[in-house]
Write a protein that holds these residues in place. Structure first.
Motif, PDB file in Angstrom:
ATOM      1  N   LEU A 150     -56.959  -7.562  18.955  1.00  0.00           N
ATOM      2  CA  LEU A 150     -57.519  -6.498  18.144  1.00  0.00           C
ATOM      3  C   LEU A 150     -57.890  -6.992  16.754  1.00  0.00           C
ATOM      4  N   LYS A 151     -57.183  -8.004  16.263  1.00  0.00           N
ATOM      5  CA  LYS A 151     -57.467  -8.600  14.964  1.00  0.00           C
ATOM      6  C   LYS A 151     -57.041 -10.065  15.019  1.00  0.00           C
ATOM      7  N   PRO A 152     -57.540 -10.896  14.090  1.00  0.00           N
ATOM      8  CA  PRO A 152     -57.141 -12.313  14.097  1.00  0.00           C
ATOM      9  C   PRO A 152     -55.630 -12.464  14.037  1.00  0.00           C
ATOM     10  N   LYS A 153     -55.122 -13.442  14.775  1.00  0.00           N
ATOM     11  CA  LYS A 153     -53.677 -13.674  14.850  1.00  0.00           C
ATOM     12  C   LYS A 153     -53.332 -14.987  14.164  1.00  0.00           C
ATOM     13  N   LEU A 154     -52.294 -14.960  13.319  1.00  0.00           N
ATOM     14  CA  LEU A 154     -51.885 -16.138  12.553  1.00  0.00           C
ATOM     15  C   LEU A 154     -50.646 -16.766  13.167  1.00  0.00           C
ATOM     16  N   TYR A 155     -50.662 -18.105  13.215  1.00  0.00           N
ATOM     17  CA  TYR A 155     -49.513 -18.876  13.664  1.00  0.00           C
ATOM     18  C   TYR A 155     -49.164 -19.839  12.539  1.00  0.00           C
ATOM     19  N   GLU A 156     -48.049 -19.557  11.821  1.00  0.00           N
ATOM     20  CA  GLU A 156     -47.691 -20.352  10.649  1.00  0.00           C
ATOM     21  C   GLU A 156     -46.895 -21.586  11.044  1.00  0.00           C
ATOM     22  N   TRP A 157     -47.175 -22.674  10.298  1.00  0.00           N
ATOM     23  CA  TRP A 157     -46.426 -23.910  10.468  1.00  0.00           C
ATOM     24  C   TRP A 157     -45.284 -23.908   9.467  1.00  0.00           C
ATOM     25  N   ASP A 193     -46.563 -25.096   0.118  1.00  0.00           N
ATOM     26  CA  ASP A 193     -47.776 -24.752   0.858  1.00  0.00           C
ATOM     27  C   ASP A 193     -47.438 -23.986   2.136  1.00  0.00           C
ATOM     28  N   THR A 194     -48.293 -23.021   2.467  1.00  0.00           N
ATOM     29  CA  THR A 194     -48.179 -22.301   3.731  1.00  0.00           C
ATOM     30  C   THR A 194     -49.403 -22.631   4.572  1.00  0.00           C
ATOM     31  N   ILE A 195     -49.180 -23.307   5.700  1.00  0.00           N
ATOM     32  CA  ILE A 195     -50.264 -23.707   6.595  1.00  0.00           C
ATOM     33  C   ILE A 195     -50.211 -22.831   7.845  1.00  0.00           C
ATOM     34  N   ALA A 196     -51.360 -22.314   8.245  1.00  0.00           N
ATOM     35  CA  ALA A 196     -51.400 -21.443   9.418  1.00  0.00           C
ATOM     36  C   ALA A 196     -52.665 -21.713  10.228  1.00  0.00           C
ATOM     37  N   SER A 222     -52.502 -18.405  25.023  1.00  0.00           N
ATOM     38  CA  SER A 222     -51.157 -18.873  24.692  1.00  0.00           C
ATOM     39  C   SER A 222     -51.314 -20.001  23.679  1.00  0.00           C
ATOM     40  N   VAL A 223     -50.755 -19.830  22.485  1.00  0.00           N
ATOM     41  CA  VAL A 223     -51.006 -20.741  21.369  1.00  0.00           C
ATOM     42  C   VAL A 223     -49.753 -21.532  21.019  1.00  0.00           C
ATOM     43  N   THR A 224     -49.919 -22.838  20.826  1.00  0.00           N
ATOM     44  CA  THR A 224     -48.830 -23.702  20.358  1.00  0.00           C
ATOM     45  C   THR A 224     -49.290 -24.434  19.100  1.00  0.00           C
ATOM     46  N   LEU A 225     -48.337 -24.706  18.214  1.00  0.00           N
ATOM     47  CA  LEU A 225     -48.615 -25.409  16.963  1.00  0.00           C
ATOM     48  C   LEU A 225     -47.587 -26.521  16.826  1.00  0.00           C
ATOM     49  N   ARG A 226     -48.068 -27.759  16.716  1.00  0.00           N
ATOM     50  CA  ARG A 226     -47.161 -28.906  16.629  1.00  0.00           C
ATOM     51  C   ARG A 226     -47.695 -29.921  15.632  1.00  0.00           C
ATOM     52  N   SER A 227     -46.814 -30.858  15.254  1.00  0.00           N
ATOM     53  CA  SER A 227     -47.212 -31.913  14.323  1.00  0.00           C
ATOM     54  C   SER A 227     -47.254 -33.248  15.051  1.00  0.00           C
ATOM     55  N   ALA A 228     -48.025 -34.175  14.505  1.00  0.00           N
ATOM     56  CA  ALA A 228     -48.130 -35.523  15.070  1.00  0.00           C
ATOM     57  C   ALA A 228     -48.297 -36.511  13.928  1.00  0.00           C
ATOM     58  N   ASP A 229     -47.585 -37.633  14.004  1.00  0.00           N
ATOM     59  CA  ASP A 229     -47.707 -38.673  12.982  1.00  0.00           C
ATOM     60  C   ASP A 229     -48.976 -39.470  13.214  1.00  0.00           C
ATOM     61  N   HIS A 289     -53.957 -39.826   5.653  1.00  0.00           N
ATOM     62  CA  HIS A 289     -53.106 -38.653   5.725  1.00  0.00           C
ATOM     63  C   HIS A 289     -51.839 -39.010   6.518  1.00  0.00           C
ATOM     64  N   PRO A 290     -50.674 -38.622   6.033  1.00  0.00           N
ATOM     65  CA  PRO A 290     -49.440 -39.007   6.722  1.00  0.00           C
ATOM     66  C   PRO A 290     -49.161 -38.231   7.992  1.00  0.00           C
ATOM     67  N   SER A 291     -49.801 -37.082   8.191  1.00  0.00           N
ATOM     68  CA  SER A 291     -49.479 -36.288   9.374  1.00  0.00           C
ATOM     69  C   SER A 291     -50.679 -35.470   9.822  1.00  0.00           C
ATOM     70  N   MET A 292     -50.553 -34.914  11.027  1.00  0.00           N
ATOM     71  CA  MET A 292     -51.603 -34.075  11.606  1.00  0.00           C
ATOM     72  C   MET A 292     -50.949 -32.882  12.277  1.00  0.00           C
ATOM     73  N   LEU A 293     -51.567 -31.726  12.127  1.00  0.00           N
ATOM     74  CA  LEU A 293     -51.147 -30.538  12.843  1.00  0.00           C
ATOM     75  C   LEU A 293     -52.144 -30.267  13.961  1.00  0.00           C
ATOM     76  N   VAL A 294     -51.641 -29.876  15.109  1.00  0.00           N
ATOM     77  CA  VAL A 294     -52.477 -29.601  16.272  1.00  0.00           C
ATOM     78  C   VAL A 294     -52.233 -28.163  16.717  1.00  0.00           C
ATOM     79  N   CYS A 295     -53.305 -27.379  16.723  1.00  0.00           N
ATOM     80  CA  CYS A 295     -53.246 -25.992  17.189  1.00  0.00           C
ATOM     81  C   CYS A 295     -53.959 -25.933  18.540  1.00  0.00           C
ATOM     82  N   SER A 296     -53.251 -25.534  19.586  1.00  0.00           N
ATOM     83  CA  SER A 296     -53.810 -25.501  20.940  1.00  0.00           C
ATOM     84  C   SER A 296     -53.732 -24.084  21.491  1.00  0.00           C
ATOM     85  N   ALA A 297     -54.841 -23.630  22.066  1.00  0.00           N
ATOM     86  CA  ALA A 297     -54.892 -22.323  22.728  1.00  0.00           C
ATOM     87  C   ALA A 297     -55.169 -22.556  24.209  1.00  0.00           C
TER      88      ALA A 297
END
Length: 248
Positions: free
Chosen positions: A194-201, A182-185, A111-118, A124-132
């Motif tokens: 079955l194949k890599p899964k993308l989660y776009e920000w 920009d597209t961040i994933a 189960s994957v979540t994608l969030r931002s953090a200041d 760098h002004p921000s951070m993205l966190v990808c959690s599985a």
């Protein structure tokens, strides 16, 4: 009939003598088949050569050098030694079912979540966190893509952490300066997929955010003015008196 094995113990040993140094290793191994047969092996190595072993099928020790044959002859006459190896055989049997449960466990999709953090105090002004979360087996790979290309700098990831019940979790962090267009994933690769899964920000740039804020403020101001005009008009209408006129 399929046969598998697992190791109970691998213990390196070091023997120092005046003439030379001998390196020894004791290896306890359990072999089991799909028919339910279990064989316990205890192997002893010196300088990478098999010196002697115990085989539960034979129920005795076997030596493979002249000195080893002499030593294991004493082992085979020692009831305590043989009893200990029988106990190890029973230990093998109790662990077989646990191993089978692990091997037969189906892969569980994360189960994957994608969030931002200041970030404070960072260039760098921000951070993205990808959690599985809650995935099995343990092996997994999280990677970051910017416009379809993998990002390798400013990336930090944790190890796979146990969540209980044979499930795991992992977290990956990307420090970035996001620019318009920009597209961040976050890309997830796992045995359950079955194949890599993308989660776009999905986010908007700072300039686009400012335009949105100005537009929203203007709309709000317009609604306030419109509402005030309607209220004023209603009050004027309610307070107006009609003066009758007489026909000439």
């Amino acid at each position: 009939m399929n046969t598998c094995s697992f190791f109970l113990l691998l213990c390196p040993l070091l023997f120092s003598q005046t003439e030379a140094t001998l390196f020894g290793c004791g290896l306890l191994q359990c072999q089991f088949s799909s028919s339910g047969d279990v064989v316990y092996l205890a192997k002893m190595f010196f300088n990478k050569l098999l010196w002697a072993d115990y085989n539960s099928t034979l129920g005795k020790y076997t030596g493979y050098t002249e000195k080893a044959i002499e030593v294991v002859d004493g082992f085979n006459k020692n009831k305590e030694f043989l009893k200990r190896e029988q106990n190890n055989l029973e230990l093998c049997k109790t662990h077989v079912q646990l191993v089978l449960d692990v091997l037969s466990k189906s892969a569980v999709e994360p189960s994957v979540t994608l969030r931002s953090a200041d970030l404070s105090g960072s260039r760098h002004p921000s951070m993205l966190v990808c959690s599985a979360y809650n995935f099995y087996p343990k092996q997994i790979r999280l990677s970051w893509l910017r416009n379809g290309k993998e990002v390798t700098s400013d990336v930090m990831s944790t190890e796979e952490l146990p969540s209980g019940n044979w499930l795991y979790q992992i977290h990956s962090h990307l420090e970035l300066t996001h620019t318009s267009g920009d597209t961040i994933a976050c890309q997830v690769e796992h045995a359950s997929l079955l194949k890599p899964k993308l989660y776009e920000w999905e986010s908007i740039s700072e300039s686009e955010r400012n335009k949105f804020a100005v537009g929203a403020a203007a709309l709000l101001l317009g609604l306030v003015v419109l509402g005030g005009g309607l209220i004023y008009n209603k009050r004027c209408t309610n307070g107006r008196q009609l003066v009758p006129t007489s026909a000439g």
